[in-house]
Design an enzyme around this catalytic site. Structure first.
Site, PDB file in Angstrom:
ATOM      1  N   ASP A 173       0.822  -1.218   0.000  1.00  0.00           N
ATOM      2  CA  ASP A 173       0.000   0.000   0.000  1.00  0.00           C
ATOM      3  C   ASP A 173       0.856   1.268   0.000  1.00  0.00           C
ATOM      4  O   ASP A 173       2.013   1.256   0.434  1.00  0.00           O
ATOM      5  CB  ASP A 173      -0.861   0.046   1.270  1.00  0.00           C
TER       6      ASP A 173
ATOM      7  N   HIS B 201      -5.689   2.598  -4.179  1.00  0.00           N
ATOM      8  CA  HIS B 201      -5.833   2.851  -2.743  1.00  0.00           C
ATOM      9  C   HIS B 201      -6.710   4.104  -2.595  1.00  0.00           C
ATOM     10  O   HIS B 201      -7.646   4.110  -1.813  1.00  0.00           O
ATOM     11  CB  HIS B 201      -4.450   3.040  -2.124  1.00  0.00           C
TER      12      HIS B 201
ATOM     13  N   HIS C 205      -4.656  10.069  -0.023  1.00  0.00           N
ATOM     14  CA  HIS C 205      -4.821   9.198   1.142  1.00  0.00           C
ATOM     15  C   HIS C 205      -5.606   9.918   2.235  1.00  0.00           C
ATOM     16  O   HIS C 205      -5.043  10.485   3.157  1.00  0.00           O
ATOM     17  CB  HIS C 205      -3.449   8.771   1.653  1.00  0.00           C
TER      18      HIS C 205
ATOM     19  N   HIS D  42       3.558  -2.435   3.213  1.00  0.00           N
ATOM     20  CA  HIS D  42       3.604  -1.061   2.698  1.00  0.00           C
ATOM     21  C   HIS D  42       4.919  -0.786   1.980  1.00  0.00           C
ATOM     22  O   HIS D  42       5.982  -0.984   2.556  1.00  0.00           O
ATOM     23  CB  HIS D  42       3.431  -0.062   3.844  1.00  0.00           C
TER      24      HIS D  42
HETATM   25 ZN   LIG Z   1      -2.699   3.444   3.216  1.00  0.00          ZN
END
Ligand SMILES: [Zn+2]
Length: 264
Positions: free
Chosen positions: A76, A127, A131, A221
């Site tokens: 991510d 995603h 964010h 991540h």
């Molecule tokens: Zn994230």
């Protein structure tokens, strides 16, 4: 329907009950019970929105137990040099296909990395464009973020984008409706080694090995959105060890889309 409205209504009812009980408009015990029910109900609804492993608000893929000894590595918050580059080298060296849930705004900054990820056969997934906590966005803000993010990733990767992991895995009816309207399936995870806290690469490996099950979706991540400050070196160091250990345990690596169709 947005969860935030339900929480506001429950708060209003709870406060009104307490007010009524205090001023003798209704029995105090009844008022207290109603207020407690509102707090409990709101708390449960909030937990269901932020905990990754349930489909209360609509289908959210977290694993596929029917997939046998196949698992999906997911990354991510990238692309985020130099860690995404380093990770791609590790994955290529070990012939592993993974899924990258990208922040499209980062993808726009590093189109060469998106192209490289796609060229190496990994799955590109969304995603978000930015964010943000989608529970706090209006449906119109959710829609413009998702549509723009999907379009951008499709242009940069040449792939059709079908999967989205909402930031933090948070979702309610409104978020999942937005995903559906854009032809996206919501994907969370079943294995969470909390690599973003940088607990040490050995701890990341250990947590994955403890939590893994057939058909698992493993959350890692390669990025650090929206801060762009933390190192992902521990994740880069952990991933080859995770791959070797899981292979030794008989596991095979597939993309999330492949995992979802295994065992059908
Ligand atoms: Zn994230």
């Amino acid at each position: 329907m947005r969860l935030i409205y339900i929480l506001a209504i429950l708060t209003f009812i709870g406060m009104a009950a307490l007010w009524g009980g205090w001023y003798g408009l209704c029995r105090r015990k009844l008022a207290a019970a109603l207020a407690a029910a509102c707090i409990l109900g709101g708390g449960v609804l909030l937990l269901l929105a932020v905990l990754p492993g349930n489909s209360f608000y609509g289908t959210t893929v977290t694993a596929n137990p029917a997939a046998g000894k196949n698992v999906a590595l997911t990354f991510d918050d990238g692309p985020y040099p130099p860690y995404t580059d380093e990770l791609l080298a590790v994955l290529q060296q070990r012939q592993v296909k993974a899924t990258f849930f990208m922040v499209a705004a980062n993808a726009r900054q590093h189109p060469e990395l998106v192209a490289q990820i796609a060229a190496q056969g990994h799955e590109v997934a969304l995603h978000a464009l930015q964010h943000r906590d989608f529970l706090k966005l209006t449906p119109a803000q959710q829609q413009s973020d998702v549509a723009a993010g999907k379009e951008l990733l499709e242009k940069l990767s040449g792939q059709q984008i079908t999967l989205m992991r909402p930031p933090h895995g948070f979702r309610d009816w409104s978020v999942l409706a937005t995903l559906r309207q854009n032809g996206l399936t919501a994907v969370n995870w079943s294995v969470i080694p909390r690599d973003w806290t940088n607990p040490g690469s050995g701890v990341i490996v250990q947590r994955v090995m403890e939590q893994v099950q057939p058909g698992a979706i493993i959350l890692l991540h390669d990025g650090d959105s929206p801060k762009y400050a933390a190192s992902r070196e521990q994740t880069v160091q952990a991933v080859p060890v995770i791959i070797d250990k899981l292979r030794a345990a008989g596991y095979n690596f597939v993309t999330v889309s492949e995992l979802m169709h295994k065992g059908e």
